[in-house]
Write an enzyme that holds these catalytic residues in place. Sequence first.
Site, PDB file in Angstrom:
ATOM      1  N   SER A 111      74.729  47.356   5.902  1.00  0.00           N
ATOM      2  CA  SER A 111      73.878  46.267   5.416  1.00  0.00           C
ATOM      3  C   SER A 111      73.659  45.252   6.521  1.00  0.00           C
ATOM      4  O   SER A 111      74.528  45.034   7.366  1.00  0.00           O
ATOM      5  CB  SER A 111      74.546  45.567   4.234  1.00  0.00           C
ATOM      6  OG  SER A 111      75.696  44.853   4.667  1.00  0.00           O
ATOM      7  N   ASP A 112      72.470  44.633   6.530  1.00  0.00           N
ATOM      8  CA  ASP A 112      72.334  43.432   7.341  1.00  0.00           C
ATOM      9  C   ASP A 112      73.351  42.430   6.794  1.00  0.00           C
ATOM     10  O   ASP A 112      73.676  42.427   5.601  1.00  0.00           O
ATOM     11  CB  ASP A 112      70.922  42.871   7.264  1.00  0.00           C
ATOM     12  CG  ASP A 112      70.603  41.967   8.455  1.00  0.00           C
ATOM     13  OD1 ASP A 112      71.527  41.567   9.157  1.00  0.00           O
ATOM     14  OD2 ASP A 112      69.415  41.665   8.663  1.00  0.00           O
ATOM     15  N   CYS A 113      73.866  41.583   7.666  1.00  0.00           N
ATOM     16  CA  CYS A 113      75.055  40.809   7.315  1.00  0.00           C
ATOM     17  C   CYS A 113      74.812  39.875   6.131  1.00  0.00           C
ATOM     18  O   CYS A 113      73.917  39.032   6.167  1.00  0.00           O
ATOM     19  CB  CYS A 113      75.547  40.056   8.531  1.00  0.00           C
ATOM     20  SG  CYS A 113      76.090  41.191   9.816  1.00  0.00           S
TER      21      CYS A 113
ATOM     22  N   SER B 107      73.881  41.018   3.181  1.00  0.00           N
ATOM     23  CA  SER B 107      72.806  41.513   2.312  1.00  0.00           C
ATOM     24  C   SER B 107      73.271  41.791   0.891  1.00  0.00           C
ATOM     25  O   SER B 107      72.510  41.589  -0.067  1.00  0.00           O
ATOM     26  CB  SER B 107      72.185  42.790   2.900  1.00  0.00           C
ATOM     27  OG  SER B 107      71.342  42.488   3.975  1.00  0.00           O
TER      28      SER B 107
END
Length: 831
Positions: free
Chosen positions: A336-338, A340
């Site tokens: 995940s993007d941080c 997310s």
Amino acid sequence: MANIVKLLFILFLSFFISTSSRIITPSSSSSSSSSSSPSSVLSNLTYIPGPIQSNGKNYTRVCDPERFADMGLNMKDFAYCDKSLPYSVRIKDLIGRMTVKEKILNLGDRAPGSGRVGLQNYNWWTEALHGISDVGHATYFGDIINSATVFPTPILTVSTFDPALWRQIGHTVSIEGRAMYNLGHAGLTVWSPNINIVRDPRWGRALETPGEDPLAVSVYAVNYVRGLQDVEGFEVVKDPNTRPLSLSACCKHYTAYDVDQWYHEMYNRKEFDARTMERDMVETFNRPFESCVREGDGSSIMCSYNKINGVPVCANPRLMSQTFRGEWDLHGYIVSDCDSVQVMTENHKWLHDSPVDAIAQSLSAGLDLDCGCCGESDNYFQNFGESAIQQGRIREKDLDNALTNLYTVLMRVGFFDGNPLFDKLGLNDICSKEHIELSAKAAREGIVLLKNNDNNVLPLDTSKFKKIALIGPLANATEPMRGNYAGVPCKYITPIDGFNASNVQVDYQQGCADVGCQNISDLNSVLESVKNADATVLFFGNDLSIEREEFDRDGLKLPGEQEKLITKAAEAAKGPVILVLMSGGGLDVSFAEKHPKIGAILWAGYPGEQGGHAIADIVFGKYNPGGRLPLTWYHDDYVKQLPMTSLQLRPNKEFGYPGRTYRFFDGPVVYPFGHGLSYTQYKYTVKPKLSSINVGLEKHHKCKDLSLKSNANVISECPSALIDDLKCEETISFSVEVANVGKMDGDHTVMVYSKPPEFVDDAPIKQLIGFQKVFVPAGKKKVVKFDINACKALTLVEKTAYKVLAEGQHTIVIGFGDDAVSFPFEVVFKK
């Protein structure tokens, strides 16, 4: 005396070990969490970015017998360290030894490992966008490693249109990354590159990307990822899940992600719902990610913050596991993007999910690793994973599957076993002379000559132009040259440094305090300088205060009073005036393009640590510029015609929105995609091998209808055929003779486009299908050969999102503008 020397050596060695094994916490400071929270387990752990450490000793791999002995364990008792066994067997043994709680904790980017079974902690987050970055929990600059090579940001590097260079940069970054890992300063998994398409010129992260064209972005993705990952001799193996990697690359941010924070924070990436058409997803947004996985064998994909048509990307199984693993055959993990997962509940409030719900949704969609951004207690998987298990929302098998994907990559990258090809890399392999020169080469080749008046203002002859006025806040740039997601440079060469080294006298006047240029600090000094100089070079544009992550632009003009200062300086100048622009996105500098006293304009992007060297080389003719714009530069009025939140690329007649990118916008622009001048001139002669192809169709092949223009008079039994139903073996083969008819040697990029049959409606105006870079000496000719797959080159995406090949006369165009040449290419279906 000998004993004193020996004692001093022991003290020095102790200090060296203690500093090189510096403990890194997520925020570089310690903070404790509640003891009742799972995060309290994390707060008591040390996070070491580089080599495995045990009892004060450094190890470059987990499976080292001495390391296990130091821990009071016998490595022979652990099958996951038996290199004679397949990875799958070893990983199953490792996961089988872990408790449920240990499994959950190791699904966070700061994975604690399990000392009980000999598993070391690991930090997943290293960045390598254009060099090893100082961003990420796993990276640390200081003590023995103070710097790493900073290359130009991707938007400038891609303007070289040189795939071999892109791969070479990726390989160089991987060498420095492995060396930093060995010395305890970086991880083995890098969350780069950023391969999002630049759909809107206001996007603040354009500098991180390879531009607006799906083919160029895809080719960049493949080559940069291959450069980061490939180990010589193992580019292709029978089982990709065992292919060794130099570093593990991650293509991001998937997908339709290009709104960060626009219009006074009204729209931001953590709440934005990208309302897209499936046609645009297939044709544009997803194409680079497919290339990253299928051709680049990228070992990781990062899902983005945004929703797409109402569903968070990280919770969408069709976009994630069904596409990555089902259609594209990903050999790696999904991260995940941080934050997310946290964003799903706290920002999107999707389905009013609780944290447990969000974990269940994302794991089910195929997410393997949860990145928590900046604190010790912000990782949803680690904090709420046990509750999700206890409530029956996820299965232990879900944890096992995710860990299998993660540990397979760590096996391949050498975390467990090391790799003798890289284990000896060290300080001498960082900031080497060759690496620094490669950074300068990338900047030189990427810089674009936008304007050069008929009298050929550039290049300047140092024997005639001895005194140079350097004007503007970016003439002494350091930080602005490196852009974002950058490391600490080996050595800055500012524009002033570059000009001082060119045997000229420099008079520097800043003009504005910074690029914001809210007021002109000392106009009289500027005017006095340019009046007394043989030539004037103006350094203006943007920096990270204007465009960056979480900061989109509202307009395209130069900030503050830059335009006013440039105009006054140009009008007062005695000699030639050159404008050098630094920026990631395009700028409306039409005033300068039209100004008779501004004889030349250069775009230098954010050129990296050697930017000043590269700019001076071009200004004084040591290098003939050959860069091409990877973005359309629009007039400022363009962005006033449509909101940044409109995802549609084709013109929207209902709302009066113009099209986006060169493929769908046919209005006036400041500079078009692919624009770039040279100090010499080139002429093309094209020689096609074939002017048509017969595409064989099976007896029962079903043809597809095409969208036709209202005035089209086309009668065909088979207007188009599905690409998936064709063998796609036919090629468009031709050669282009490139003649350098000027007086200076030069690098030149031959760009090839296709145009669809005239009767097809709602298709791209044209689209890039190939490019090659060639060096041509003055007065000489070079022949460039192209063999382009016809299906890939001529594919159209219909309204229903099917990819089709249209029957009829297509057009192949080489170059653009007055110098372009073309030939017709007919597609005929035969049953």
